[in-house]
Design an enzyme around this catalytic site. Sequence first.
Site, short mmCIF file in Angstrom:
data_model
loop_
_atom_site.label_atom_id
_atom_site.label_comp_id
_atom_site.label_asym_id
_atom_site.label_seq_id
_atom_site.Cartn_x
_atom_site.Cartn_y
_atom_site.Cartn_z
N ASP A 58 70.83 56.34 22.64
CA ASP A 58 70.37 57.52 23.37
C ASP A 58 69.22 58.19 22.60
O ASP A 58 69.33 58.38 21.38
CB ASP A 58 71.58 58.47 23.48
CG ASP A 58 71.36 59.60 24.45
OD1 ASP A 58 70.23 60.11 24.54
OD2 ASP A 58 72.34 59.98 25.11
N SER A 124 54.03 63.35 35.04
CA SER A 124 54.15 63.30 36.51
C SER A 124 53.19 64.28 37.16
O SER A 124 52.92 65.36 36.61
CB SER A 124 55.59 63.68 36.88
OG SER A 124 55.68 63.90 38.26
N TYR A 148 62.82 69.86 36.49
CA TYR A 148 62.30 68.55 36.08
C TYR A 148 60.81 68.65 35.71
O TYR A 148 60.38 68.21 34.64
CB TYR A 148 62.50 67.52 37.20
CG TYR A 148 61.69 66.25 36.99
CD1 TYR A 148 61.99 65.37 35.96
CD2 TYR A 148 60.60 65.94 37.82
CE1 TYR A 148 61.23 64.22 35.76
CE2 TYR A 148 59.85 64.80 37.63
CZ TYR A 148 60.17 63.94 36.59
OH TYR A 148 59.40 62.81 36.39
N LYS A 152 58.69 68.17 32.03
CA LYS A 152 57.53 67.28 31.81
C LYS A 152 56.37 68.08 31.24
O LYS A 152 55.66 67.62 30.34
CB LYS A 152 57.14 66.59 33.12
CG LYS A 152 58.09 65.49 33.55
CD LYS A 152 57.97 64.29 32.63
CE LYS A 152 59.05 63.26 32.89
NZ LYS A 152 59.07 62.16 31.93
#
Length: 342
Positions: A58, A124, A148, A152
């Site tokens: 991880d 993104s 989200y 980013k």
Amino acid sequence: MKVFVTGGAGYIGSHTLVQLLTAGHEVCVFDNYCNSSPVALARVRQLTNRDMRVVEADICDADALTRGVTDFAPDAVIHFAGLKAVGESNDIPLRYYQTNVSGTMNLLGAMDAAGCRRIVFSSSATVYGEAHYLPFDENHPIAPTNPYGRTKAMAEGVIADWARATPDASAVLLRYFNPVGAHESGRIGEDPDGIPNNLMPFIAQVAIGRREKLAIFGDDYDTRDGTGERDYIHVVDLADAHLAALGYSGAAQGCEAINIGTGTGITVRELVAAYERTCGHPIPVEIGPRRPGDVASSYAATKKATNSLGWCAKFGIEDMCASSWRWQSGNPDGFGDAPHSS
Ligand code: NAD
Ligand code: UDP
């Protein structure tokens, strides 16, 4: 070149591995398979006839990450690992910040320990939020509208600060628009867990009969046919953009954000029609309400990618649908029905 790839077993990562291995690079994948399958890596090996090192761990485990990076001693890192579902990020925001922001900080710390100074990061177009103008260029204000997107944007900021503080560092932040499609072999592709959040995998599952119909989220937008318009980019073009970014990072210093899209918007109805032409039968649709947070149109200014990376998209919408359909019809249950070695 030795390339350390976090999240390499995932959708975009696995396609990028094929291009990296085919180009002769040496690869180490670091992935915990929380949204992917080792079968994808087995298929990448088959497709390329090349092997790679794999560490199952991880990115939130800083010690494991530092061990992974220092043992491999890469020339560069491509950082795909992260959580990406906008809806889920509203429900479990801390897990998103932990993975996408703290995970990125762990990775930069591991790179420092190993003396690695080149990184290509999966960002993104979501970081732009509402369009003040179109197409989105890289100077458009950053104002993400969901957790989200904020993770980013924060990770971009952390990487930019690291690059400023690290002599000879080079960071490329690739802002993807809407990745779709699959490798031409039909052996690897997107394998969403449960109900797909995104349009293309949803259409693919309706086309194969796994779902009854597509709900179109609103047909009253200010677009050609009233449905949402996006810049769909073939995942193999996107994979190639990573190789171009690696090359660029070898020559450039500092931190650059670069859009990766085609520059052309396609509406929901246009994508459905293209998919129908590919699969040869109608795809049932139903008009539903708008999805909260959706914008009417989003497409990329592509000049910087062309000028800086010497990259531009080669594939069109027909290739995107044909490759998606080859993957979906050859693997109706994604990687799930395949034994791990196949
Ligand atoms: P994906 O979920 O298929 O791949 C992500 C990979 O990272 C998976 O293999 C997953 O197992 C791994 N991973 C997740 N959390 C991890 C952790 N804590 N430790 C180790 N591994 C972990 O997603 P994808 O579509 O291939 O996206 C890759 C990257 O690109 C993500 O960072 C995503 O946010 C970004 N991105 C994706 C899209 C898209 O539409 N697919 C658009 C823009 C940006
Ligand atoms: N969309 C849709 N039905 C779906 C999923 C998406 O009509 O089941 C629409 C959505 O409203 C948007 C476009 O398809 O206009 C692309 O959505 P996606 O979630 O794939 O990408 P994003 O909105 O993140 O750009």
